[in-house]
Design an enzyme around this catalytic site. Structure first.
Site, PDB file in Angstrom:
ATOM      1  N   CYS A  58       0.645  -1.073   0.166  1.00 19.29           N
ATOM      2  CA  CYS A  58      -0.134  -0.071  -0.087  1.00 19.29           C
ATOM      3  C   CYS A  58       0.905   1.253  -0.039  1.00 19.29           C
ATOM      4  O   CYS A  58       1.646   1.556   1.039  1.00 19.29           O
ATOM      5  CB  CYS A  58      -1.050  -0.141   1.233  1.00 19.29           C
TER       6      CYS A  58
ATOM      7  N   CYS B 296       0.098   3.705   2.888  1.00 23.84           N
ATOM      8  CA  CYS B 296       0.583   3.372   3.977  1.00 23.84           C
ATOM      9  C   CYS B 296       2.170   3.380   4.383  1.00 23.84           C
ATOM     10  O   CYS B 296       2.723   3.874   5.143  1.00 23.84           O
ATOM     11  CB  CYS B 296       0.473   1.722   4.184  1.00 23.84           C
TER      12      CYS B 296
END
Length: 106
Positions: free
Chosen positions: A31, A34
């Site tokens: 991600c 993230c």
């Protein structure tokens, strides 16, 4: 550097019994947002050391925990106090916003 705990099935119950508020970063290695938010969480963990406990939960490895906390998209930051959710932030938010939200719930 603050001690950041890896949240998983084995460590999660201990997190919930902590006297300090627990901030959990739900993330995944693939991600992009993230990966952008991770160093921000690390900085906040250092700056608020002694006031909060920070844990990171890889949702790919801990799908049961992500489901338990209703994590639908990542990154999601959940703050627990006494085992109850008091704050949630979804997406890569700027550090001042995230830190302010955490401090408002101390």
């Amino acid at each position: 550097m603050a001690n950041i705990i890896e949240a998983n099935a084995a460590t999660f119950d201990d997190l919930l019994t902590n006297d300090l508020p627990v901030v959990i970063d739900f993330w995944a290695p693939w991600c992009g947002p993230c990966r952008m938010l991770s160093p921000v969480v690390d900085e906040i963990a250092g700056e608020l050391e002694g006031k909060i406990v920070v844990a990171k939960c890889n949702v790919d490895e801990n799908q049961d925990l992500a489901m338990k906390y209703g994590v639908m998209s990542i990154p999601t930051i959940v703050m627990l106090k006494g085992g109850s959710e008091v704050m949630r932030s979804v997406g890569a938010v700027p550090k001042p916003k995230l830190k302010g939200d955490i401090e408002a719930n101390l």
